[in-house]
Design an enzyme around this catalytic site. Sequence first.
Site, PDB file in Angstrom:
ATOM      1  CG  PHE A 106      -0.325   0.450   2.608  1.00  0.00           C
ATOM      2  CD1 PHE A 106       0.237  -0.393   3.413  1.00  0.00           C
ATOM      3  CD2 PHE A 106      -0.262   1.800   2.701  1.00  0.00           C
ATOM      4  CE1 PHE A 106       0.811   0.167   4.620  1.00  0.00           C
ATOM      5  CE2 PHE A 106       0.088   2.435   3.995  1.00  0.00           C
ATOM      6  CZ  PHE A 106       0.747   1.228   4.978  1.00  0.00           C
ATOM      7  CE  LYS A 107       4.777   1.236   4.946  1.00  0.00           C
ATOM      8  NZ  LYS A 107       4.376   0.033   5.313  1.00  0.00           N
ATOM      9  CG  ASP A 108       3.570   0.481  -4.410  1.00  0.00           C
ATOM     10  OD1 ASP A 108       4.994   0.723  -4.520  1.00  0.00           O
ATOM     11  OD2 ASP A 108       3.019  -0.659  -4.900  1.00  0.00           O
ATOM     12  CB  ALA A 111       6.585   5.550  -2.252  1.00  0.00           C
TER      13      ALA A 111
END
Length: 429
Positions: A106-108, A111
């Site tokens: 989910f950090k895509d 970022a």
Amino acid sequence: MKYYSLNHNAPKVSFQEAVIQGLAPDKGLYFPERLTPIPTAFFQNIENYSNEEIAFQVIQQFVGDDIEEAALKQIITETLCFDFPTVKVEEHIYALELYHGPTMAFKDVGARFMSRCLAYFHKENIDSKNTVLVATSGDTGGAVASGFLGVTGVDVIILYPSGKVSDIQERQLTTLGQNITALEVNGVFDDCQDMVKKAFLDEELTHKNLTSANSINIARWLPQMFYFFFAYKQLKSANKPLLFSCPSGNFGNICAGILAKKLGLPIQHFVAATNVNDTVPQFLVAGNYNPKPSVATISNAMDVGNPSNFIRIQEMYDNNLVEFKKDFSSYSFTDAETYTTIKSIFDTTNYIAEPHGAVGYLGLKKEMKNHENCIGVFLETAHPIKFLDTVEPTLNIKLPIPSQIYSVLNKQKVSIKISTYEDLKLYLI
Ligand SMILES: *Cc1c(COP(=O)(O)O)cnc(C)c1O
């Protein structure tokens, strides 16, 4: 929009300054000065808006004039290059799958958004060069590495605890090259995070323009609000109150969900589900906040003993524990419970959950008992393939390898080993 430091001992700054600095000079996290609720008509018509339109509506007040409208829309389009489906797992229970991005984490979203903001600021001021310093307990590193790869004006240095991330995670952050460097730390995640915090405060490193890409950075944290709006859009027609359970480590995701609620998104209740790193569940029981060293678990992206975003959550409730508990519960679960749950979800529904999602599911089931007429949503924060060492033997299956992962499997790992803060500093200088 201005941002103030939660330590209240630093000047207010613009969005741009807050993104570039990461942490305020007084070590506080930045927090937006004002929250303007979104008009209710927007929520009533949300199904008529694209994800890009929703994201723009949600984030615009936080960016203000610091990024031109057309450029901000372009950043959003590049950020949201994949789907965020809510998948029905059982009656009244959905998984919000946040893992369909380039690194399947989910950090895509955070970022990609942050890297493009920095690239925009660099274009405005071509002399500025930033070094992004980030500590990862698992997934942040890969998402940041991929999100920033090839972005001009930004060097990225990733610290990760040696031997404590999965093979796929390690490859995702050590095989890219170009402007990305991986430092392999002899220690645990908290050691990595402490080194990063120390570097930000080190006056001998000021010239490096260090910034963070952990969820302490507002450009990583704020776009995480989007998911909750996307889930609402998909589940609205059921006409039932929503309960969200977030598998939580640094509490950035759930903090963004609470912010979304403050903007008017109709969410009835939140659950922060943790592994045995239970600082927040203990706080809710005992009323005092006692950070502890982190303990290694199978849901390693949540192995955090002192969740950095919890202070932002407390700010949104003016430190009023009674009000806070009306909206928020938090429960902790062991690895044994997590294994059993991965297996039982699969046996009864055929759904494949990985350890973080399974912890989220456990928290949801526990809280659903208090909210009978709700739809429950647990966040699936990583693709099961990223935790195949746990998922495959537990379910006795072989997972097909998605193309995003396949492409890093045969690449050569390149990392630099360090043990102390002095090693990091030497490398930086
Ligand atoms: C980072 C991460 C989490 C924890 O998210 P926070 O915002 O830090 O609470 C949960 N699951 C996975 C897979 C992660 O990578």
